[in-house]
Design a protein around this motif. Structure first.
Motif, PDB file in Angstrom:
ATOM      1  N   SER A 364       0.836  -1.207   0.000  1.00 17.90           N
ATOM      2  CA  SER A 364       0.000   0.000   0.000  1.00 17.90           C
ATOM      3  C   SER A 364       0.869   1.254   0.000  1.00 17.90           C
ATOM      4  O   SER A 364       0.554   2.231  -0.690  1.00 17.90           O
ATOM      5  N   THR A 365       1.964   1.235   0.765  1.00 19.47           N
ATOM      6  CA  THR A 365       2.942   2.335   0.766  1.00 19.47           C
ATOM      7  C   THR A 365       4.318   1.743   1.025  1.00 19.47           C
ATOM      8  O   THR A 365       4.448   0.613   1.526  1.00 19.47           O
ATOM      9  N   THR A 366       5.348   2.514   0.694  1.00 20.11           N
ATOM     10  CA  THR A 366       6.718   2.059   0.921  1.00 20.11           C
ATOM     11  C   THR A 366       7.555   3.213   1.434  1.00 20.11           C
ATOM     12  O   THR A 366       7.530   4.316   0.871  1.00 20.11           O
ATOM     13  N   LEU A 367       8.315   2.956   2.493  1.00 27.52           N
ATOM     14  CA  LEU A 367       9.203   3.956   3.076  1.00 27.52           C
ATOM     15  C   LEU A 367      10.569   3.868   2.412  1.00 27.52           C
ATOM     16  O   LEU A 367      11.226   2.816   2.456  1.00 27.52           O
ATOM     17  N   ASP A 368      10.995   4.975   1.809  1.00 31.95           N
ATOM     18  CA  ASP A 368      12.318   5.065   1.185  1.00 31.95           C
ATOM     19  C   ASP A 368      12.540   3.905   0.214  1.00 31.95           C
ATOM     20  O   ASP A 368      11.705   3.664  -0.647  1.00 31.95           O
ATOM     21  N   THR A 369      13.656   3.178   0.379  1.00 26.22           N
ATOM     22  CA  THR A 369      14.002   2.105  -0.565  1.00 26.22           C
ATOM     23  C   THR A 369      13.673   0.714  -0.027  1.00 26.22           C
ATOM     24  O   THR A 369      14.096  -0.285  -0.608  1.00 26.22           O
ATOM     25  N   MET A 370      12.937   0.655   1.056  1.00 24.85           N
ATOM     26  CA  MET A 370      12.643  -0.640   1.683  1.00 24.85           C
ATOM     27  C   MET A 370      11.443  -1.273   0.997  1.00 24.85           C
ATOM     28  O   MET A 370      10.324  -1.283   1.505  1.00 24.85           O
ATOM     29  N   SER A 371      11.683  -1.828  -0.171  1.00 23.37           N
ATOM     30  CA  SER A 371      10.619  -2.265  -1.072  1.00 23.37           C
ATOM     31  C   SER A 371       9.972  -3.559  -0.606  1.00 23.37           C
ATOM     32  O   SER A 371      10.559  -4.369   0.122  1.00 23.37           O
ATOM     33  N   ALA A 372       8.750  -3.773  -1.088  1.00 26.51           N
ATOM     34  CA  ALA A 372       7.981  -4.961  -0.715  1.00 26.51           C
ATOM     35  C   ALA A 372       8.597  -6.240  -1.253  1.00 26.51           C
ATOM     36  O   ALA A 372       8.340  -7.325  -0.721  1.00 26.51           O
ATOM     37  N   ALA A 373       9.430  -6.156  -2.304  1.00 26.05           N
ATOM     38  CA  ALA A 373      10.043  -7.358  -2.862  1.00 26.05           C
ATOM     39  C   ALA A 373      10.892  -8.099  -1.829  1.00 26.05           C
ATOM     40  O   ALA A 373      11.147  -9.303  -1.961  1.00 26.05           O
ATOM     41  N   LYS A 374      11.310  -7.388  -0.791  1.00 28.60           N
ATOM     42  CA  LYS A 374      12.189  -7.990   0.203  1.00 28.60           C
ATOM     43  C   LYS A 374      11.466  -8.952   1.145  1.00 28.60           C
ATOM     44  O   LYS A 374      12.122  -9.680   1.887  1.00 28.60           O
ATOM     45  N   ILE A 375      10.143  -8.950   1.131  1.00 28.67           N
ATOM     46  CA  ILE A 375       9.430  -9.835   2.062  1.00 28.67           C
ATOM     47  C   ILE A 375       9.271 -11.248   1.518  1.00 28.67           C
ATOM     48  O   ILE A 375       8.724 -12.116   2.198  1.00 28.67           O
TER      49      ILE A 375
END
Length: 588
Positions: A364-375
């Motif tokens: 829904s949102t992403t802080l800086d470069t901490m992308s959802a792909a990392k989960i």
């Protein structure tokens, strides 16, 4: 009429509430890291570093119930089934808390002793489930400051009624042992002496660093003693808690104080690959059915080098007395025991496969470069963070085809946390899991708002029944940290396709340095990953190293013992299941 409508409305609400499954009561499986309410750690309080952690576990079966003691947790956990753990605070607890505690159950009494370099008491309880503890002694003897007793283990031999203590945590000193005098409130009976030393020059797995690649002198710690069929198995952790190769080994003797002989099949418990890596510094215990388990410490190391979690693996002794722990699929869902198992406990593996590895994710949102792909990368040190920690934030994983979803695990990250207490009024975790076949119509598969509030940094939820879905969504409700951050959203279940074929051309070539072997194999199209199985005989492939299919298919394994022949096999796995095991390759 109005009263009748209100009554009917009340009945409808009750029926709806009744239809919401009690996830905790229905759960029959577990998944490493253990789903307990890890406590915010105070080791780095002065440095203003806040994170949840748990390490150096000891699980004791006391009067057919289980008690879990963990480093610096302000208390301990109690369970009747090894699935549901209740945190307990004690009436009497060391002011500085306990690091790597020792515990032992003898008759109706549970004994507890903390790591220390000073004089400290041994505590005892006949009602540990109520948190009631008393002083057993004042521990007046004092050892030289440099040698402990740090990371102690208490051992009572039921056949001889003798008591012993083992300890050590150092890359200079060995593991020590001494007999205790029960007639003198467990004071030292005789002079302590060295039990075992690390030997990284002959034992490859005792070498320091990631994949045993660092020449720095390794550490040994976490002593534990198990008696089995007249033999004494003195266990120890090595080579360092902050690496994927943290493991448990053992020496064996005919007497509690030795002399001890190194077990050529070491390490006993070893899990260097996958999500929850590391299995060292724990203990071995038996459940109510006589099965053995080995606990250990899994490394996170994001906020601080000693940030860790707890794991447990089926363990045991084979017909030849060889000790083992089964870490194959060690961080996938396993059944909790309800009977005596056979072999090495493979039957506890549910067969539920990882469906989420490297799958597309929308946040829904992403802080800086901490992308959802990392989960979905199976790395606990990478994470997604939302712009705000507010209810309604979502993560949606596209499984890319319809699969049968059976369980999920959500692993949180303490990113820029400012929590330095464990107040249950604010430190708790809540979320919902929704599933969809088309990404439009959503159904609730799990809802933690219907459960009692508690913190679950490694929340594992077995769904009441399998759900066919292509999309799985995490919907946020509450976490105490100022930033909502998740390292891994793991989805388990099964696809509807065929099992993968067996990998071909497994080759093992031992190097001139006998501690190392070069492995290679032919990749399987569509595989998610591989398990390399190895051991000291074709029927003793107790060790597992897990690899992903997008990693290289060559690897230098640096964990062998000099002068010991080894045997290797490999299996592939995907979302549908596991292949047959390959033919065995051998090296001398």
């Amino acid at each position: 009429m109005l009263a009748k409508l209100k009554f009917l409305h009340f009945i409808v609400i009750l029926l709806c509430l009744k239809s919401i499954p009690n996830l905790a009561q229905q759960q029959t499986t577990y998944c490493n890291p253990m789903d307990i309410d890890y406590k915010y750690n105070f080791e780095q309080l002065n440095e203003k570093i806040s994170y949840r952690s748990g390490a150096d576990p000891v699980i004791i079966n006391h009067k057919s119930e289980y008690f879990l003691f963990v480093t610096i947790s302000g208390g301990y956990w109690h369970s009747k089934d090894m699935l549901n753990w209740k945190y307990i605070t004690a009436n009497r607890w060391p002011f500085e808390d306990m690091c790597a505690p020792a515990a032992a159950s003898v008759n109706d009494t549970l004994f507890l002793f903390q790591s220390t370099f000073e004089s400290r008491p041994i505590l005892y309880s006949v009602a540990p489930e109520k948190g009631i503890w008393e002083f057993y002694n004042r521990w007046t003897p004092r050892l030289p400051k440099d040698i402990g007793p740090w990371d102690p283990a208490l051992f009572h031999d039921p056949d001889t009624n003798r008591w012993f203590m083992y300890w050590g945590s150092s890359n200079v000193y060995p593991i020590f042992g001494a007999e205790l005098d029960h007639s003198k409130k467990l004071a030292f009976k005789d002079q302590y002496k060295a039990m075992l030393w690390l030997n990284q020059y002959e034992h490859g797995w005792e070498r320091f660093g990631p994949n045993h690649s660092d020449p720095f002198k390794p550490f040994t710690e976490g002593a534990w003693m198990t008696k089995h069929k007249g033999k004494y198995y003195l266990q120890y952790g090595a080579p360092g808690t902050e690496y994927n190769v943290y493991a448990n080994g053992t020496y064996v003797a005919d007497d509690p104080l030795g002399p001890f002989t190194y077990a050529p099949y070491n390490p006993v418990s070893y899990k260097p690959g996958g999500f929850a890596t590391g299995a060292g510094h724990g203990n071995t215990f038996q459940d109510n059915y006589g099965n053995y388990w080995n606990t250990g410490t899994s490394w996170i190391g994001l906020n601080w080098a000693m940030e860790r979690r707890i794991v447990q693996h089926p363990a045991g002794f084979d017909k030849d007395g060889q000790m083992f722990a089964n870490t194959r699929f060690g961080d996938f869902p396993h059944k909790i025991t309800t009977k005596k198992w056979s072999g090495k406990g493979d039957e506890l593996f549910t067969g539920w496969m990882l469906l989420s590895y490297k799958k597309p994710v929308t946040a829904s949102t992403t802080l800086d470069t901490m992308s959802a792909a990392k989960i979905t990368d199976e790395n606990p040190r990478t994470f997604w963070a939302a712009k705000q920690n507010k209810a309604g934030e979502t993560l949606t994983i596209d499984l890319q085809k319809e699969q049968e979803v059976k369980a999920i695990q959500v692993n949180y990250t303490d990113y820029k946390s400012d929590i330095f207490d464990n107040d249950p009024a604010k430190v708790y975790t809540q979320f919902k899991i929704l599933t969809s076949a088309d990404g439009k119509k959503w159904n609730i598969a799990a809802d933690l708002t219907t459960e009692p509030k508690r913190d679950r940094p490694c929340a594992y939820i077995e769904l009441p029944k399998p759900v066919k879905a292509r999309y799985v969504r995490y919907e946020h409700i509450h976490v105490a940290s100022p930033v909502l951050a998740i390292s891994e959203f793991r989805i388990f279940g099964n696809g509807f396709g065929k099992l993968p074929p067996t990998p071909k051309k497994l080759i093992a070539v031992r190097q001139k340095d006998q501690r190392n072997v070069d492995l290679s194999w032919e990749k399987v199209a569509g595989a998610v990953g591989y398990n390399v199985l190895w051991g000291i005989a074709p029927d003793k492939l107790y060790q597992t190293y897990q690899f992903w299919n997008d990693e290289p298919n060559t690897f230098e394994l640096r964990a062998l013992n000099v002068g010991v022949p080894y045997y290797f096999a490999i299996e592939a796995f995907d979302e549908n299941g596991v292949s047959a095991i390959s033919e065995v390759a051998s090296i001398k």
